[in-house]
Enzyme design. Structure first.
Site, PDB file in Angstrom:
ATOM      1  N   GLU A  38     -38.480  47.426 -20.003  1.00  0.00           N
ATOM      2  CA  GLU A  38     -39.815  46.383 -20.271  1.00  0.00           C
ATOM      3  C   GLU A  38     -39.674  45.847 -21.829  1.00  0.00           C
ATOM      4  O   GLU A  38     -38.839  46.363 -22.694  1.00  0.00           O
ATOM      5  CB  GLU A  38     -41.141  47.257 -20.054  1.00  0.00           C
ATOM      6  CG  GLU A  38     -41.345  48.334 -20.956  1.00  0.00           C
ATOM      7  CD  GLU A  38     -42.447  49.028 -21.261  1.00  0.00           C
ATOM      8  OE1 GLU A  38     -42.868  49.070 -19.745  1.00  0.00           O
ATOM      9  OE2 GLU A  38     -42.866  49.564 -22.068  1.00  0.00           O
TER      10      GLU A  38
ATOM     11  N   CYS B  87     -40.499  42.584 -28.800  1.00  0.00           N
ATOM     12  CA  CYS B  87     -40.457  43.854 -28.799  1.00  0.00           C
ATOM     13  C   CYS B  87     -39.547  44.531 -27.731  1.00  0.00           C
ATOM     14  O   CYS B  87     -39.521  44.122 -26.440  1.00  0.00           O
ATOM     15  CB  CYS B  87     -41.542  44.646 -28.751  1.00  0.00           C
ATOM     16  SG  CYS B  87     -41.592  46.219 -28.681  1.00  0.00           S
TER      17      CYS B  87
ATOM     18  N   CYS C 155     -36.001  57.744 -22.536  1.00  0.00           N
ATOM     19  CA  CYS C 155     -35.632  58.427 -23.936  1.00  0.00           C
ATOM     20  C   CYS C 155     -35.473  59.657 -24.075  1.00  0.00           C
ATOM     21  O   CYS C 155     -36.467  60.332 -23.481  1.00  0.00           O
ATOM     22  CB  CYS C 155     -36.541  57.726 -25.205  1.00  0.00           C
ATOM     23  SG  CYS C 155     -36.079  58.246 -26.827  1.00  0.00           S
TER      24      CYS C 155
ATOM     25  N   CYS D 215     -41.021  62.290 -27.741  1.00  0.00           N
ATOM     26  CA  CYS D 215     -41.851  62.450 -28.576  1.00  0.00           C
ATOM     27  C   CYS D 215     -43.081  62.818 -27.807  1.00  0.00           C
ATOM     28  O   CYS D 215     -43.347  62.184 -26.630  1.00  0.00           O
ATOM     29  CB  CYS D 215     -42.203  61.191 -29.216  1.00  0.00           C
ATOM     30  SG  CYS D 215     -40.822  60.798 -30.447  1.00  0.00           S
TER      31      CYS D 215
ATOM     32  N   CYS E  77     -45.555  59.899 -26.463  1.00  0.00           N
ATOM     33  CA  CYS E  77     -44.873  58.706 -26.034  1.00  0.00           C
ATOM     34  C   CYS E  77     -44.501  58.532 -24.342  1.00  0.00           C
ATOM     35  O   CYS E  77     -44.151  59.507 -23.998  1.00  0.00           O
ATOM     36  CB  CYS E  77     -43.524  58.396 -26.893  1.00  0.00           C
ATOM     37  SG  CYS E  77     -42.668  57.189 -26.196  1.00  0.00           S
TER      38      CYS E  77
ATOM     39  N   GLY F 241     -36.695  53.622 -25.849  1.00  0.00           N
ATOM     40  CA  GLY F 241     -35.498  54.157 -26.204  1.00  0.00           C
ATOM     41  C   GLY F 241     -35.355  54.229 -27.652  1.00  0.00           C
ATOM     42  O   GLY F 241     -35.924  53.815 -28.518  1.00  0.00           O
TER      43      GLY F 241
ATOM     44  N   SER G  16     -36.108  50.186 -35.315  1.00  0.00           N
ATOM     45  CA  SER G  16     -36.826  51.369 -35.454  1.00  0.00           C
ATOM     46  C   SER G  16     -36.120  52.655 -35.010  1.00  0.00           C
ATOM     47  O   SER G  16     -35.708  52.701 -33.837  1.00  0.00           O
ATOM     48  CB  SER G  16     -38.229  51.044 -35.004  1.00  0.00           C
ATOM     49  OG  SER G  16     -38.998  52.208 -34.869  1.00  0.00           O
TER      50      SER G  16
ATOM     51  N   SER H 258     -39.932  56.016 -38.038  1.00  0.00           N
ATOM     52  CA  SER H 258     -41.057  56.512 -37.301  1.00  0.00           C
ATOM     53  C   SER H 258     -41.449  57.874 -37.876  1.00  0.00           C
ATOM     54  O   SER H 258     -40.801  58.843 -37.507  1.00  0.00           O
ATOM     55  CB  SER H 258     -40.825  56.443 -35.744  1.00  0.00           C
ATOM     56  OG  SER H 258     -40.737  55.312 -35.415  1.00  0.00           O
ATOM     57  N   LEU H 259     -42.335  58.127 -38.593  1.00  0.00           N
ATOM     58  CA  LEU H 259     -42.588  59.280 -39.307  1.00  0.00           C
ATOM     59  C   LEU H 259     -43.644  60.136 -38.740  1.00  0.00           C
ATOM     60  O   LEU H 259     -43.287  61.175 -38.065  1.00  0.00           O
ATOM     61  CB  LEU H 259     -42.831  58.902 -40.879  1.00  0.00           C
ATOM     62  CG  LEU H 259     -42.487  59.828 -42.025  1.00  0.00           C
ATOM     63  CD1 LEU H 259     -41.227  60.464 -41.917  1.00  0.00           C
ATOM     64  CD2 LEU H 259     -42.898  59.287 -43.398  1.00  0.00           C
TER      65      LEU H 259
ATOM     66  N   ASN I  22     -51.956  53.934 -28.780  1.00  0.00           N
ATOM     67  CA  ASN I  22     -52.392  53.435 -27.526  1.00  0.00           C
ATOM     68  C   ASN I  22     -52.234  54.499 -26.561  1.00  0.00           C
ATOM     69  O   ASN I  22     -51.147  54.886 -26.177  1.00  0.00           O
ATOM     70  CB  ASN I  22     -51.160  52.226 -27.344  1.00  0.00           C
ATOM     71  CG  ASN I  22     -51.836  51.191 -26.055  1.00  0.00           C
ATOM     72  OD1 ASN I  22     -52.840  51.608 -25.554  1.00  0.00           O
ATOM     73  ND2 ASN I  22     -51.045  50.483 -25.747  1.00  0.00           N
TER      74      ASN I  22
ATOM     75  N   CYS J 203     -44.543  51.282 -26.023  1.00  0.00           N
ATOM     76  CA  CYS J 203     -43.506  51.339 -25.200  1.00  0.00           C
ATOM     77  C   CYS J 203     -43.659  52.386 -23.896  1.00  0.00           C
ATOM     78  O   CYS J 203     -44.218  53.456 -24.177  1.00  0.00           O
ATOM     79  CB  CYS J 203     -42.379  51.701 -26.213  1.00  0.00           C
ATOM     80  SG  CYS J 203     -42.426  53.545 -26.648  1.00  0.00           S
TER      81      CYS J 203
HETATM   82  N1  SAH Z   1     -37.540  55.343 -30.352  1.00  0.00           N
HETATM   83  C1  SAH Z   1     -37.782  54.134 -31.450  1.00  0.00           C
HETATM   84  C2  SAH Z   1     -38.249  52.999 -31.374  1.00  0.00           C
HETATM   85  C3  SAH Z   1     -39.247  52.735 -30.068  1.00  0.00           C
HETATM   86  S1  SAH Z   1     -40.870  53.310 -30.279  1.00  0.00           S
HETATM   87  C4  SAH Z   1     -38.679  55.109 -32.350  1.00  0.00           C
HETATM   88  O1  SAH Z   1     -39.479  56.100 -32.186  1.00  0.00           O
HETATM   89  O2  SAH Z   1     -38.936  54.411 -33.677  1.00  0.00           O
HETATM   90  C5  SAH Z   1     -41.729  52.039 -31.403  1.00  0.00           C
HETATM   91  C6  SAH Z   1     -42.756  52.815 -32.420  1.00  0.00           C
HETATM   92  O3  SAH Z   1     -43.806  53.072 -31.259  1.00  0.00           O
HETATM   93  C7  SAH Z   1     -42.469  54.150 -32.615  1.00  0.00           C
HETATM   94  O4  SAH Z   1     -42.920  54.237 -34.004  1.00  0.00           O
HETATM   95  C8  SAH Z   1     -43.227  54.925 -31.959  1.00  0.00           C
HETATM   96  O5  SAH Z   1     -43.475  56.239 -32.177  1.00  0.00           O
HETATM   97  C9  SAH Z   1     -44.698  54.195 -31.451  1.00  0.00           C
HETATM   98  N2  SAH Z   1     -45.081  54.601 -30.303  1.00  0.00           N
HETATM   99  C10 SAH Z   1     -44.685  55.111 -29.342  1.00  0.00           C
HETATM  100  N3  SAH Z   1     -45.737  55.292 -28.235  1.00  0.00           N
HETATM  101  C11 SAH Z   1     -46.799  54.800 -28.773  1.00  0.00           C
HETATM  102  C12 SAH Z   1     -48.257  54.784 -28.484  1.00  0.00           C
HETATM  103  N4  SAH Z   1     -48.512  55.303 -27.095  1.00  0.00           N
HETATM  104  N5  SAH Z   1     -48.997  54.248 -29.228  1.00  0.00           N
HETATM  105  C13 SAH Z   1     -48.699  53.729 -30.526  1.00  0.00           C
HETATM  106  N6  SAH Z   1     -47.387  53.890 -30.838  1.00  0.00           N
HETATM  107  C14 SAH Z   1     -46.396  54.506 -30.068  1.00  0.00           C
HETATM  108 FE1  SF4 Z   2     -38.265  57.864 -27.745  1.00  0.00          FE
HETATM  109 FE2  SF4 Z   2     -39.292  56.314 -29.868  1.00  0.00          FE
HETATM  110 FE3  SF4 Z   2     -40.674  57.146 -27.536  1.00  0.00          FE
HETATM  111 FE4  SF4 Z   2     -40.082  58.793 -29.548  1.00  0.00          FE
HETATM  112  S1  SF4 Z   2     -41.306  57.469 -29.779  1.00  0.00           S
HETATM  113  S2  SF4 Z   2     -39.795  59.197 -27.060  1.00  0.00           S
HETATM  114  S3  SF4 Z   2     -38.002  58.178 -30.036  1.00  0.00           S
HETATM  115  S4  SF4 Z   2     -39.017  55.713 -27.484  1.00  0.00           S
END
Ligand code: SAH
Ligand code: SF4
Length: 351
Positions: free
Chosen positions: A96, A109, A116, A120, A123, A165, A197, A220-221, A296, A339
């Protein structure tokens, strides 16, 4: 006439030179084909009217334009102009991508993997684990489809690799896609309008530091101590904050470029004043800015988004300590704009 016969190989992931080499045609013809695909976003070889007829016929017989095909498109009713597409790949996997419009700015985006492996804890993408890497054409196809039938005026959109991813676990394909999107004969997006990112793949950050370009980096911290970060971003066990921050400092020192830190605000988890203070201490000396993303919510994962007041208080705690930061508006929640969420919804619906 279908452009998506899975036995044929796609041309959208090749640059003009590669197209002419692959087909054994003149360089100017490779540029013409590239322009049709990337600049005019025409997905049918027979409509590439300035190509010789026998070349068009050969292209249609031997190749396809894109590797991906759009299936579901959602438009947000609340955030005007936000558009999300679900693409089906040749092997039946789906991926997507989202187009977000704000005032005079548009941002695409894009995803780099199906699923992935970083997983996390908050996520949606990580929930179903990792399926496979996307190839360069599957990555650029997302931009081509999102940009088709859209008017951007004179301005090219921004691109963020923040879909599904971990880009640095698919480094070569992601960078090839970035180069294709920057190609002057095509969309011609400026390097500074593209952001990659990462969840903290230190080896990828080191490679990225050596790339000779202005493409932006975002890390992404989400947590500023190892205990919490390992819980939220399991990759932290492999690359703890000490290693991650060393790579971030080296990136700044060697490239002179600024980066951003992403911080998804999770209610009661990382949104307190002490979290803000810890973050400020951690990133001191990095010249970075912080991008706060109100979480989200993903059903079944147990995390909530803080109230707007708490988000603003967190932002102000950073600003008071002279940290540059932005608080994203919640946008497109009704189309599952974070995502992995549209794909998941579709999987649930389709059983
Ligand atoms: N894998 C990479 C890039 C994709 S995610 C990464 O983790 O950086 C892009 C950003 O969206 C990351 O900072 C991720 O932590 C954040 N993210 C993922 N799921 C989310 C959610 N449900 N609400 C808000 N941010 C989210
Ligand atoms: Fe993968 Fe980024 Fe989602 Fe973490 S936040 S599971 S690294 S897509």
């Amino acid at each position: 006439m279908t452009t998506n016969d899975s036995r044929k190989s796609a041309l959208s992931g090749s640059d003009p030179q590669e197209i002419s080499d692959r087909l054994g045609i003149k360089p100017f013809q490779g540029r013409q084909i590239f322009r049709w695909i990337h600049k005019k976003r025409v997905f049918d070889f027979t409509q590439m009217t300035d190509l010789a007829l026998d070349l068009r016929t050969r292209l249609a017989a031997e190749f396809r334009v894109c590797d991906a095909e759009p299936t579901v498109t959602q438009r947000s009713s609340r955030s005007r102009g936000t558009r999300k597409v679900l693409l089906r790949l040749a092997d039946g996997e789906t991926v997507e991508s989202v187009l977000i419009r704000e005032k005079d700015r548009a941002t695409l985006c894009l995803s780099t993997q199906v699923g992935c492996a970083v997983k996390c804890s908050f996520c949606a993408t990580g929930l179903h684990g990792y399926k496979r890497n996307l190839n360069p054409s599957e990555i650029v196809d997302q931009a081509l489809y999102l940009m088709s039938e859209e008017d951007f005026g004179d301005r090219t959109p921004n691109i963020v690799f923040m879909g599904m991813g971990e880009p640095f676990r698919n480094y070569d394909a992601t960078l090839k896609a970035v180069r294709l999107l920057m190609e002057a004969e095509g969309i011609g997006i400026g390097a500074r309008k593209i952001t990659v990112s990462t969840a903290g793949e230190v080896d990828g950050i080191k490679r990225f530091t050596r790339e000779n370009w202005q493409v932006r980096l975002s890390v992404s911290l989400h947590a500023a101590n190892d205990e919490l970060r390992s819980e939220l971003v399991p990759l932290n066990r492999k690359y703890p904050l000490k290693d991650l921050m060393a790579a971030v400092h080296a990136y700044g020192a060697e490239t002179g470029r600024q980066l951003t830190f992403e911080w998804a605000l999770l209610n009661g988890v990382n949104d307190r004043e002490q979290d803000a203070r810890e973050l400020v201490r951690l990133i001191r000396g990095t010249k970075a800015s912080v991008n706060l993303i109100p979480y989200n919510p993903v059903s079944g994962l147990g995390y909530q988004s803080p109230s707007r007041e708490r988000c603003i208080a967190f932002r102000d705690a950073l600003i008071d300590r002279s940290v540059a930061c932005t608080l994203r508006k919640e946008r497109g929640q009704d189309i599952d704009a974070a995502c992995g969420q549209l794909r998941r919804r579709t999987e649930i619906v389709s059983g």
